[in-house]
Design a protein around this motif. Sequence first.
Motif, PDB file in Angstrom:
ATOM      1  N   ALA A  10       0.849  -1.189   0.000  1.00 29.92           N
ATOM      2  CA  ALA A  10       0.000   0.000   0.000  1.00 29.92           C
ATOM      3  C   ALA A  10       0.884   1.238   0.000  1.00 29.92           C
ATOM      4  CB  ALA A  10      -0.896  -0.013   1.223  1.00 29.92           C
ATOM      5  N   ALA A  11       0.767   2.053  -1.035  1.00 30.88           N
ATOM      6  CA  ALA A  11       1.517   3.309  -1.094  1.00 30.88           C
ATOM      7  C   ALA A  11       0.555   4.422  -0.685  1.00 30.88           C
ATOM      8  CB  ALA A  11       2.048   3.548  -2.501  1.00 30.88           C
ATOM      9  N   THR A  12       0.945   5.177   0.331  1.00 26.29           N
ATOM     10  CA  THR A  12      -0.007   6.131   0.909  1.00 26.29           C
ATOM     11  C   THR A  12      -0.418   7.220  -0.074  1.00 26.29           C
ATOM     12  OG1 THR A  12       1.870   7.269   1.853  1.00 26.29           O
ATOM     13  CG2 THR A  12       0.638   5.803   3.308  1.00 26.29           C
ATOM     14  N   ASN A  13       0.435   7.525  -1.037  1.00 24.02           N
ATOM     15  CA  ASN A  13       0.067   8.588  -1.967  1.00 24.02           C
ATOM     16  C   ASN A  13      -0.698   8.066  -3.184  1.00 24.02           C
ATOM     17  OD1 ASN A  13       2.263   7.276  -3.100  1.00 24.02           O
ATOM     18  ND2 ASN A  13       2.985   9.128  -4.145  1.00 24.02           N
ATOM     19  N   ARG A  14      -0.972   6.775  -3.179  1.00 18.80           N
ATOM     20  CA  ARG A  14      -1.709   6.181  -4.305  1.00 18.80           C
ATOM     21  C   ARG A  14      -2.996   5.542  -3.769  1.00 18.80           C
ATOM     22  NH1 ARG A  14       1.727   4.966  -8.892  1.00 18.80           N
ATOM     23  NH2 ARG A  14       3.806   5.782  -8.507  1.00 18.80           N
ATOM     24  N   PRO A  15      -4.035   6.344  -3.599  1.00 10.63           N
ATOM     25  CA  PRO A  15      -5.285   5.773  -3.092  1.00 10.63           C
ATOM     26  C   PRO A  15      -5.749   4.639  -3.988  1.00 10.63           C
ATOM     27  CG  PRO A  15      -5.413   8.165  -3.127  1.00 10.63           C
ATOM     28  CD  PRO A  15      -4.152   7.802  -3.850  1.00 10.63           C
ATOM     29  N   ARG A  16      -6.143   3.543  -3.372  1.00 12.07           N
ATOM     30  CA  ARG A  16      -6.579   2.411  -4.186  1.00 12.07           C
ATOM     31  C   ARG A  16      -7.896   1.867  -3.656  1.00 12.07           C
ATOM     32  NH1 ARG A  16      -2.141  -2.207  -2.511  1.00 12.07           N
ATOM     33  NH2 ARG A  16      -3.180  -2.994  -0.653  1.00 12.07           N
ATOM     34  N   TRP A  17      -8.645   1.289  -4.566  1.00 10.13           N
ATOM     35  CA  TRP A  17      -9.892   0.619  -4.216  1.00 10.13           C
ATOM     36  C   TRP A  17      -9.510  -0.692  -3.560  1.00 10.13           C
ATOM     37  CZ3 TRP A  17     -14.720   2.646  -4.621  1.00 10.13           C
ATOM     38  CH2 TRP A  17     -14.853   3.813  -5.389  1.00 10.13           C
ATOM     39  N   GLU A  18      -9.488  -0.687  -2.259  1.00 12.11           N
ATOM     40  CA  GLU A  18      -8.915  -1.816  -1.541  1.00 12.11           C
ATOM     41  C   GLU A  18      -9.626  -3.122  -1.850  1.00 12.11           C
ATOM     42  OE1 GLU A  18      -6.187  -2.021  -0.069  1.00 12.11           O
ATOM     43  OE2 GLU A  18      -6.473  -4.084   0.585  1.00 12.11           O
ATOM     44  N   MET A  19     -10.923  -3.076  -2.014  1.00 17.87           N
ATOM     45  CA  MET A  19     -11.672  -4.314  -2.230  1.00 17.87           C
ATOM     46  C   MET A  19     -11.529  -4.856  -3.654  1.00 17.87           C
ATOM     47  SD  MET A  19     -13.069  -5.104   0.564  1.00 17.87           S
ATOM     48  CE  MET A  19     -13.825  -4.543   2.076  1.00 17.87           C
ATOM     49  N   PHE A  20     -11.093  -4.023  -4.568  1.00 17.16           N
ATOM     50  CA  PHE A  20     -11.131  -4.448  -5.970  1.00 17.16           C
ATOM     51  C   PHE A  20      -9.781  -4.362  -6.675  1.00 17.16           C
ATOM     52  CE2 PHE A  20     -15.125  -2.232  -4.847  1.00 17.16           C
ATOM     53  CZ  PHE A  20     -15.911  -3.364  -4.707  1.00 17.16           C
ATOM     54  N   ASP A  21      -8.800  -3.695  -6.083  1.00 11.98           N
ATOM     55  CA  ASP A  21      -7.528  -3.500  -6.784  1.00 11.98           C
ATOM     56  C   ASP A  21      -6.718  -4.796  -6.809  1.00 11.98           C
ATOM     57  OD1 ASP A  21      -5.538  -1.222  -7.767  1.00 11.98           O
ATOM     58  OD2 ASP A  21      -4.414  -2.653  -6.552  1.00 11.98           O
ATOM     59  N   THR A  22      -6.453  -5.354  -5.647  1.00 13.61           N
ATOM     60  CA  THR A  22      -5.579  -6.524  -5.590  1.00 13.61           C
ATOM     61  C   THR A  22      -6.256  -7.729  -4.934  1.00 13.61           C
ATOM     62  OG1 THR A  22      -3.573  -5.229  -5.616  1.00 13.61           O
ATOM     63  CG2 THR A  22      -3.427  -7.344  -4.533  1.00 13.61           C
TER      64      THR A  22
END
Lengths: 359, 442, 450
Positions: free
Chosen positions: C129-141
């Motif tokens: 998890a890179a803090t400056n790269r918001p990601r859709w946690e449920m769907f990204d990985t």
Amino acid sequence: MTRAQQLAVLSLVVTQLALVSIGCATRGNEADFPAPIATSGVGPFRAARVVETGFTEPPAGRVMESTWAVERAQLTDIGLFFAAGIPLEDAPDRDPALAADVTDWSRYGPRQIYQTAARDQDLGFDLEAATPVLEATEPWEEGAVSDPWFDVDSGRLYYAAGGSIGMVEAGEGGAFGPHQQVLAVPEAGLRSPTVVRDPVGDGVLLYVQTRAGVAVARSEDGVAFTFDRNLSLDLPTEAVDPDATEERWSGPGALVATSPTGRTTVRLYFSVLRSDGTRVIGMAASEDGLRFERSPTPAFIGDLPRSPCPFLESFNGVDVTRIYSTAEFARSDFAFRAVTAHISPLDVMYAEEEEEPAE
Amino acid sequence: MTSRTSLSALLFVSLALLAELAAPVRVHASPPDVLGYGARSSALGLTGVSWANDYEATFANPAGLATQRRTGVSIGMQAGALQLTLDDQAFPIDPTSGQVIGFHLPLPFGGPLKDVLVLGTGFYTPSNTVLRNDIIFTEIPQFAVLARAQSVALHLGLGINLDKVVPGLRVGVGFSVLANTAGRLDVELDEGSRFVSLTETQLLAGFNPIIGVQYDRDTSVGKFTFGLVWRDEVRSDVGLNIQVEGLPIPLPIITINAVAQYDPHAFVFEAGWSPTPNFMVALQLGYERWSRWPGVVGKSSEFSNLPPDPEFRDTITPRLGLEYRTSARRTKLALRLGYSYEMTPAPPARIADLRDSEGAPLVIRGVQQTRAVRYLDSDRHVFTGGGGVEFVFDNANFGLDLFIQLHRIAERTHDVPAEGGTENMVHSGYILAGGWAATVEW
Amino acid sequence: MSLRRFTILGCLGLLVSLQPATAHATPPDTYGFGSRATSLGGAVGADVSDSSANFYNPAGLSGAEGVRLSIGYLSAHSFLQVNGTRSNLERLGGSNVGIVAPAKFGNVRFAFGLGLHLNDQRLARTRSAATNRPRWEMFDTRPHRVWLATNIAISPVPWLRFGAGITFQSPSDLTLDLRGSVDLLRPEERSRIEHQFKGDLTSIRYPQAGVQVRIHERFWVGLTYRGSFELKNLLSAGARADIVGLGDAIPLTFLLDTISVNMFGPQTVVLSTSFNLPDDRLRIGFDLAWVDWSAHTSLIPTEDITLIVDAPPSLGLDVPSRIVGRRPLDMNLHDVFVPRLGVEMLAHRSPAHEVELRFGYAYENSPFPTQTGVMNFIDSDRHSFTVGVGWGLRNLRPTIAGRLQIDAHLSYAYLPERAHIKDSLVDAVGDFVAGGHQLTMGLNVELAFE
């Protein structure tokens, strides 16, 4: 069920089996990491690349030739405003008493404010296309005008002259005038005006460099300003580097931005001189324009940068901030500062690098 | 089958499943091709190409599945201890253990497909590991073949009975599924000297085909079964790119490339003979193309040197299995013996030529650069034994198979001494292994 | 068979489910398993008996009348946005396989089941998890991993079914050593490096267990449990090299240690009910799941980096005296209750064919709080609406003694826009809004032998 139907059904099953068995879970196209998001304007900023500017010479991020002594440059929707002095042909020797990073203006013609249009093909500007738009005419200007700040909304050009802040308005044919002194605090040595609309009121705020640091003045009409206060832009305690404490803030440049959630803030960028002799561009933000929260990290470090002027635009659906500032690239010749551009978010590219041809 | 015996069988399977879950987290197992795949094959000298007909067939020869008429589920465990010596000193190497879950399932089609298609799956997992690999510098003594990656092995097979076309003929196709690892690590220092990293690892499936054929022939001197199988090369590649930016020292892009797990191309022929229904002998000859092994480790950046070529050679392995079966009322018993001569593919440990990034000999100022390669391996004599008991009921069978193996690792004198030593290295050793598998068929 | 023996077997099943070191896989969690169950919003736990029982309730496996083989394909497309810009989420395509092999011993029914979901692209992917790269946690990985489950089930009496099984997952552990020389002037071309490493993809096993009870001829109740797990990745790298190119070699030591939790699967308990009209003309299912998201540990890794360069000052190398690593932060997730509703209607029935129409709805409220601090894990509530159709072909003898079932579904998920306003005006990422839509479609073919 006929034999043909049964065969058709079996074919369907076998096709599904084949799908499942072969080629699964092997790498194909894939998405990269999620793109970084930066809507607060704190950066980090990157220097514009050669492919984006067309200039290969240092310093990094240069956007214009630098044969003149350039002070401050601001990009607006109608082009780049900058203050510069043209080197004299029979210039005297440099005053040895001056510090190494100070321009000896006796070797240049009077400082004037110029305007030049942005080039179509890249982020660069043509110095030879620059035209003077303002020169000192009033006694209080003491023969030189500098630090332009053009307010697109009002069509007013603010500038520094003789320790005061002046203003001219765009008239018929684009000419600026008359010269008005909008803020004078004789003992403060005002420089680097930057004007934004008040985020909580109806008037405008003027941020200026003083001998003590950065201050703010207010005005209802954008013409008559009253001094409000010196700003506190201290770093958070945990971000202070004891080996490089901050000694001076100068050259403010500000903008008002609205975040994707609808929150409006004033973003203030300024040059920071540190005790170890280095300079960085610092950033602070405020909801009322008076009390600022300082970013613990510099917006960028660059080559001893000064006088940051932010420019906000929407590029491919992303809010992009470009900061135009001056950076040092030599100290032995006439002109040793050049106008540079720094860009945030980092992954926004105005031009792509050409891939090297395969061998 | 009475409900009492049914419940006993179910209870056993449940307990076996419980044992699976409660397996100790102490790790490390050998790959199945060292100890064998399944309790019956492991007891019969690692044979099975001509006779395996349950989940063991998914590895041995998927054509064997086609003889199955019952559905079955198997659960098993195996473990092994290695006692290796190098220059009269014990060479520490972790013990191994792993579990297998497998099943075979005749597809109940009718018409022309009646009794033709049988599915099978075997899933071997080392205790608490999916893929373990120790890739170490070549000059450090290592048992490169025995201590190959301990890896999950998933085998899928489909047996096709062609008895209606050619009496006695079966073919099979399957896949050995193994994971490749790819990844990246981007490290960056930001303006505040804060460390920012992006790490990504991916497991990618590698599907390696296994194709086999079996043929039965009844004669006056008994029943003959012939099996031939081809197994594709199975390798698990590791590729990890490391990029470091923002440090005051510029570093090249580091590429961690390695072959973590490798099983060579193999052609295996086996003949089985059952002069009576109570006795079976299986004789196997296997060819393994070890010469294609590239070595465990690749270069570490685009222009870095390659380690020496391992110079492995192809091997031919003879295997023998003997099984005696008897039955009394509803109980069947089997006794098994086997032997396998596992020829080493590795040359002796030696001083070998270093290679540049292109694979050419690395010559600096006219001098060929060299490096010790201390891969330790030697021929293995594998003695196996075991037994099985099967309880036959009206509509279900319940079986338990056990095996034990003793591997004698022949003494070998190498061409290079240990680091700092004067005498050439000598190694030898033993492996003691055992295991069980429980099967319910209905 | 006595009730006492049933109880013993039931307890065994439960014991299986209570084993520690559990794991959890997610493509079925996110997009469902099998077209019929997905088109019913996942509200099938009370009476499912096809191969999707491997995921929804393993007890249902023992309800299968004969061998069932199911294969299918699923394609999920995300149209999720952050600040009006579409997030670069991959299309997720995957095949699924389900097998049910039942047996009947006396009056006791027994079944073995296997479920597999295999994505097109990879077996598994983990990303830090890179803090400056918001990601859709449920769907990204999270959905990018294989799901494999094996189950056993028994039905001692027709009104009662038990099931339990295990699933496999794999965290990783890597220790890397580098040695050689790094050329300061031409690092790429002239550096000569060698590496060794020890890697371990360790397996963890995850139990699931379930029970189905027929309360009334037309009314089933089910209870399913899935354990929690945590996938940790450990990476330890050390480089001891000489810097060359500027006079004498300068020793360099570079050490990097990262411990990251790449995925957490919460324990889940699902209470399911279903009601059937006579002749199966209408079936209504309702599930309520409790998901223990509050136990989520930090996805922010522990990272330490050390750089030691013994360089003479004359070289002017600006080696930072201390490099600041990262430490985990509390995720502050909360538990959620997820309701699911499914309606299945018989549209046509003849001796040869049967057509069913299905509708489903699920509301998955987000366990993630608004991201006001330094963390940037994007999530929003999710309303999933599904429609599906099932076509059963019965007259397939002699090739198939049984039924061929073809199911298809289309699912639309709406994720309302959510504003994340930061506490700090100078947050490194700043405010953002995120929301969007998802479209999922799937096709399943199942052979249900008699």
